[in-house]
Design an enzyme around this catalytic site. Structure first.
Site, PDB file in Angstrom:
ATOM      1  CB  ALA A  66      -0.878  -0.022   1.242  1.00  0.00           C
ATOM      2  N   GLY A 112       0.267  -4.838   1.045  1.00  0.00           N
ATOM      3  CA  GLY A 112      -0.967  -4.818   0.252  1.00  0.00           C
ATOM      4  C   GLY A 112      -0.801  -5.479  -1.110  1.00  0.00           C
ATOM      5  CD  GLU A 115      -2.838  -7.291   3.185  1.00  0.00           C
ATOM      6  OE1 GLU A 115      -2.525  -6.119   2.887  1.00  0.00           O
ATOM      7  OE2 GLU A 115      -3.434  -7.582   4.240  1.00  0.00           O
ATOM      8  CD  GLU A 135       1.327  -5.561   5.734  1.00  0.00           C
ATOM      9  OE1 GLU A 135       2.186  -6.450   5.875  1.00  0.00           O
ATOM     10  OE2 GLU A 135       0.544  -5.543   4.771  1.00  0.00           O
TER      11      GLU A 135
END
Ligand code: DAK
Length: 256
Positions: A66, A112, A115, A135
């Site tokens: 992300a 992300g 993911e 993370e």
């Protein structure tokens, strides 16, 4: 067709989406999440598209996470709202798509990005790809389904290790753990992805759709078995079923 953050193309019934944010290693920001959603909706509604492939632009990254600059000053409310939005329009949306989605992992798939790859139905990685959920190094935990999908793919112990250490693993290790379906040399990624898509596309589209729904409900509880029973029964009486069994008895390949 050229979008701002993604490039798309439909060829031989495969809908390709290439993330086009190479300079930032294809980091996922909100705009990109929304654009990917739009692309997915489009491909879902396009009868010419039977399999969808997501890959990263450039030769370095699938998606390096992300976009850190976007959430660096978030509090509880903003984080909850964005996680809810992202999961609804992209991660859960992809997992529930009725057409198979393949992640062609051409480099870093982090946070992300991993993911996103895990929300796809299948993953093919290059030998140089690196995967991880870092993370915890940023003081957060995975928020786009990572703590749920990773254990389902590689088991609780392996997922604990990857998430708690935040370490990256190489694609060979990912293959051994079951995180990816195949590992190929960089120059074979496209070709291997097409071969995988073709192996799926020769089968009954209705069965593919019902199988995805059924597998997605696999949680070891009676609910999953009930869903399988429903999806299984749903296949009977369809034109795909008729063609499949007729072709078998006529000793020919089915034409779905
Ligand atoms: N976000 C923003 N920019 C990124 C980025 C990222 N995740 N990853 C790379 N970039 C940018 C770099 O800042 C750099 O930009 P410039 O300095 O050139 O402007 C450019 O991409 C090239 O990166 P590097 O120069 O760092 O490239 P290297 O080859 O040296 O290193 C690397 C490659 C992948 C090892 C390194 O870029 C790296 O460590 N990247 C960050 C990996 C990472 O920690 N990713 C984030 C994981 S955490 C949320 C939901 C989900 C999440 C968060 C919030 N909410 C709902 C609120 C998920 C979080 C994550 O994904």
């Amino acid at each position: 067709m050229i979008g701002k953050l993604t490039l798309i193309e439909v060829q031989d019934n495969i809908g390709w989406v290439k993330i086009n944010r190479e300079k930032k290693l294809n980091a996922l920001n909100r705009e990109l999440i929304d654009e990917l959603h739009e692309r997915m909706v489009n491909f879902q509604n396009n009868p010419d598209v039977k399999v969808i492939v997501i890959t990263g632009g450039g030769d370095k990254a699938f998606v390096a996470g992300a976009d850190i600059s976007e959430f660096s000053n978030f509090g509880f409310k903003e984080a909850a709202a964005m996680a809810c939005h992202g999961n609804r329009v992209l991660f859960d949306f992809i997992e529930k798509l009725e057409k198979p989605v393949i992640a062609a992992i051409n480099g870093y798939a982090l946070g992300g990005g991993l993911e996103l790859a895990m929300s796809c139905h299948l993953r093919i990685a290059t030998q140089k790809a690196k995967m991880g959920l870092p993370e915890v190094t940023l003081g957060i935990i995975p928020g786009y389904g990572g703590t749920q999908r990773l254990p389902a793919l590689i088991g609780k112990g392996n997922a604990m290790e990857m998430i708690l250490t935040g370490d990256m693993i190489d694609s060979e290790k990912a293959l051994k753990m079951g995180l990816v379906n195949q590992v190929v040399p960089e120059e074979k990624l496209l070709e291997t992805t097409i071969i995988m898509a073709e192996r799926i596309m020769k089968n009954a589209p209705n069965s593919i759709k019902c199988a995805i729904k059924s597998i997605n409900s696999a949680d070891g509880t009676p609910k999953g078995f009930q869903e399988e029973n429903f999806q299984f029964s749903n296949c009977f009486g369809t034109s795909d079923f008729q063609e499949g069994v007729t072709a078998f008895f006529e000793k020919r390949k089915p034409k779905f």
